[in-house]
Design a protein around this motif. Structure first.
Motif, mmCIF file in Angstrom:
data_model
loop_
_atom_site.group_PDB
_atom_site.id
_atom_site.type_symbol
_atom_site.label_atom_id
_atom_site.label_comp_id
_atom_site.label_asym_id
_atom_site.label_seq_id
_atom_site.Cartn_x
_atom_site.Cartn_y
_atom_site.Cartn_z
ATOM 1 N N PHE A 197 9.194 4.736 11.338
ATOM 2 C CA PHE A 197 8.856 3.418 11.889
ATOM 3 C C PHE A 197 7.480 3.504 12.547
ATOM 4 N N HIS A 198 6.665 2.436 12.339
ATOM 5 C CA HIS A 198 5.320 2.445 12.903
ATOM 6 C C HIS A 198 5.006 1.081 13.526
ATOM 7 N N GLY A 199 4.636 1.079 14.793
ATOM 8 C CA GLY A 199 4.245 -0.129 15.500
ATOM 9 C C GLY A 199 3.773 0.260 16.880
ATOM 10 N N PRO A 200 3.026 -0.560 17.549
ATOM 11 C CA PRO A 200 2.656 -1.938 17.190
ATOM 12 C C PRO A 200 1.370 -2.049 16.368
ATOM 13 N N SER A 201 0.756 -0.929 15.982
ATOM 14 C CA SER A 201 -0.482 -0.952 15.194
ATOM 15 C C SER A 201 -0.261 -0.132 13.925
ATOM 16 N N PRO A 202 0.383 -0.719 12.922
ATOM 17 C CA PRO A 202 0.826 0.083 11.768
ATOM 18 C C PRO A 202 -0.212 0.283 10.676
ATOM 19 N N TRP A 203 -1.349 -0.445 10.690
ATOM 20 C CA TRP A 203 -2.220 -0.420 9.523
ATOM 21 C C TRP A 203 -2.793 0.952 9.178
ATOM 22 N N PRO A 204 -3.185 1.780 10.145
ATOM 23 C CA PRO A 204 -3.641 3.124 9.743
ATOM 24 C C PRO A 204 -2.572 3.911 8.988
ATOM 25 N N HIS A 205 -1.307 3.725 9.364
ATOM 26 C CA HIS A 205 -0.206 4.411 8.686
ATOM 27 C C HIS A 205 0.022 3.826 7.286
ATOM 28 N N ILE A 206 -0.103 2.490 7.169
ATOM 29 C CA ILE A 206 0.071 1.851 5.863
ATOM 30 C C ILE A 206 -1.015 2.320 4.898
ATOM 31 N N THR A 207 -2.266 2.262 5.356
ATOM 32 C CA THR A 207 -3.391 2.642 4.507
ATOM 33 C C THR A 207 -3.248 4.076 4.010
ATOM 34 N N ARG A 208 -2.834 4.955 4.914
ATOM 35 C CA ARG A 208 -2.663 6.350 4.539
ATOM 36 C C ARG A 208 -1.504 6.529 3.565
ATOM 37 N N ALA A 209 -0.413 5.805 3.767
ATOM 38 C CA ALA A 209 0.790 5.973 2.951
ATOM 39 C C ALA A 209 0.583 5.541 1.508
ATOM 40 N N ILE A 210 -0.314 4.564 1.275
ATOM 41 C CA ILE A 210 -0.471 4.046 -0.093
ATOM 42 C C ILE A 210 -1.625 4.712 -0.837
ATOM 43 N N ARG A 211 -2.265 5.700 -0.235
ATOM 44 C CA ARG A 211 -3.320 6.433 -0.946
ATOM 45 C C ARG A 211 -2.664 7.477 -1.860
ATOM 46 N N THR A 212 -2.107 6.982 -2.945
ATOM 47 C CA THR A 212 -1.419 7.848 -3.902
ATOM 48 C C THR A 212 -1.919 7.539 -5.302
ATOM 49 N N ARG A 213 -1.601 8.408 -6.234
ATOM 50 C CA ARG A 213 -1.943 8.161 -7.634
ATOM 51 C C ARG A 213 -0.955 7.162 -8.228
ATOM 52 N N GLY A 214 -1.388 6.564 -9.327
ATOM 53 C CA GLY A 214 -0.515 5.609 -9.995
ATOM 54 C C GLY A 214 -0.689 4.215 -9.441
ATOM 55 N N ALA A 215 -0.078 3.256 -10.117
ATOM 56 C CA ALA A 215 -0.212 1.848 -9.734
ATOM 57 C C ALA A 215 0.516 1.564 -8.435
ATOM 58 N N ARG A 216 -0.105 0.714 -7.623
ATOM 59 C CA ARG A 216 0.530 0.219 -6.402
ATOM 60 C C ARG A 216 0.827 -1.268 -6.577
ATOM 61 N N TYR A 217 1.914 -1.715 -5.988
ATOM 62 C CA TYR A 217 2.334 -3.114 -6.075
ATOM 63 C C TYR A 217 2.509 -3.640 -4.654
ATOM 64 N N ALA A 218 1.796 -4.715 -4.329
ATOM 65 C CA ALA A 218 1.837 -5.260 -2.972
ATOM 66 C C ALA A 218 2.155 -6.747 -3.019
ATOM 67 N N ALA A 219 3.005 -7.193 -2.113
ATOM 68 C CA ALA A 219 3.250 -8.613 -1.883
ATOM 69 C C ALA A 219 2.993 -8.847 -0.404
ATOM 70 N N ILE A 220 1.813 -9.360 -0.112
ATOM 71 C CA ILE A 220 1.362 -9.537 1.263
ATOM 72 C C ILE A 220 1.093 -11.017 1.488
ATOM 73 N N GLY A 221 1.751 -11.609 2.464
ATOM 74 C CA GLY A 221 1.648 -13.050 2.677
ATOM 75 C C GLY A 221 0.229 -13.569 2.709
ATOM 76 N N TYR A 222 -0.600 -13.001 3.601
ATOM 77 C CA TYR A 222 -1.931 -13.557 3.802
ATOM 78 C C TYR A 222 -2.975 -12.445 3.871
ATOM 79 N N LEU A 223 -4.177 -12.752 3.372
ATOM 80 C CA LEU A 223 -5.284 -11.803 3.327
ATOM 81 C C LEU A 223 -6.452 -12.323 4.151
ATOM 82 N N GLY A 224 -6.896 -11.551 5.143
ATOM 83 C CA GLY A 224 -8.117 -11.878 5.842
ATOM 84 C C GLY A 224 -9.319 -11.387 5.061
ATOM 85 N N GLN A 225 -10.518 -11.731 5.531
ATOM 86 C CA GLN A 225 -11.727 -11.318 4.824
ATOM 87 C C GLN A 225 -11.902 -9.806 4.845
ATOM 88 N N ASP A 226 -11.292 -9.153 5.832
ATOM 89 C CA ASP A 226 -11.396 -7.694 5.943
ATOM 90 C C ASP A 226 -10.246 -6.971 5.253
#
Length: 312
Positions: free
Chosen positions: A5-34
């Motif tokens: 479990f990661h909070g209240p600032s999970p994005w560094p953990h998310i970014t690190r977790a998805i740096r893998t080979r192969g296709a990634r699939y994301a369903a993210i409600g909203y995207l900021g410019q960053d």
């Protein structure tokens, strides 16, 4: 790894977790410019996002971020009812509350990251099963940019209430409709280049099935057709489902004045036999529907009857 479990600032953990080979699939409600800094996707990945008019006008989803991912070769899809935030790779699943935005990075968000194979499979199934899907391509992005400039005028689904999504396809009400005779033709090299430039570069079938897609309409000369109009095409034997004009006319070089439009169609609607359609319209009080000639449909009741052929 197990489940963490990661909070209240999970994005560094998310970014690190998805740096893998192969296709990634994301369903993210909203995207900021960053979003690209937080969610580093690459060619072959699939991203589903809420890029509805409501989300764009509220500046919850950025057209600049959409353009970045499309240009990177990511297959980007829009679902106007999406509110989930999940990502799946071949090895991990991320489930939580974090949108890909600076606001999310500053807020108290939380995620669970797991390598449980059953959960990984379930998240992938969830993403593949999302409905009301539209492919995001250059025409979509151009339209989204215009909506972004309008401002914060429309409530967000899932935040201030659910909004109707069917009006993302047809204007409400339909006040301008044209019947056009469909003609098969082979695009010139110039036209094909224009089509390729404006359509999505990704032609993969990974991810959810697309409900809306783009088609082209070539007219030999400039006409009264404009963005937002509804086009019903016919040929000698069939009448085709309504399509909405989603581009301004584009002049085709060295064509003698011909122009090209892009139309958005629904992939779940099928053409109907022309003779049967004429009989239905006659029974509804429109014996002179003129489906075999090009014309502007002035009668509101005939417009309604034509849409009713597909229960629209």
């Amino acid at each position: 790894m197990g489940t963490t479990f990661h909070g209240p600032s999970p994005w560094p953990h998310i970014t690190r977790a998805i740096r893998t080979r192969g296709a990634r699939y994301a369903a993210i409600g909203y995207l900021g410019q960053d979003a690209p800094e937080l969610l580093p996707l690459r060619a072959g990945d699939v991203l589903v996002v809420n890029a509805s008019k409501a989300a764009i006008r509220a500046h919850a989803t950025s057209p600049a971020a959409l353009a970045y991912y499309v240009n990177k070769g990511v297959r980007v899809l829009s679902s106007p009812t999406l509110h989930a935030k999940v990502i799946v790779t071949s090895r991990r699943a991320v489930i939580g509350s974090a949108n890909a935005s600076e606001n999310s990075a500053l807020a108290d968000d939380a995620v669970v990251i797991t390598d449980d194979p059953d959960i990984i499979a379930s998240v992938r199934t969830f993403i593949d099963g999302l409905d009301e899907i539209t492919e995001v391509d250059q025409v979509f992005i151009d339209d989204a940019t215009r909506e972004w400039e309008i401002g914060r005028a429309v409530p967000l689904p899932g935040v201030t209430g659910r909004v109707r999504t069917e009006t993302d396809f047809l204007p409400t009400p339909v006040t301008r409709m044209f019947v056009k005779h469909a003609v098969d033709y082979e695009p010139s090299l110039t036209e094909q280049h224009m089509l390729d430039e404006h359509r999505s570069r990704q032609r993969t079938t990974a991810g959810p099935a697309v409900k809306y897609q783009l088609e082209s309409l070539r007219l030999d000369r400039t006409s009264a057709v404009r963005r937002g109009d509804v086009i019903v095409s016919v040929d000698d034997g069939w009448i085709y489902p309504p399509a909405v004009v989603v581009s301004d006319p584009m002049k085709i070089p060295r064509s003698g004045g011909a122009v090209l439009y892009f139309l958005r169609i629904r992939t779940d609607l099928s053409p109907l036999p022309l003779a049967e359609a004429e009989k239905v319209l006659t029974d509804l009080g429109h014996p002179g529907s003129r489906l075999r000639t090009d014309h502007y449909v002035r009668s509101p009741s005939l417009r309604t009857a034509l849409l009713g052929l597909w229960d629209l």
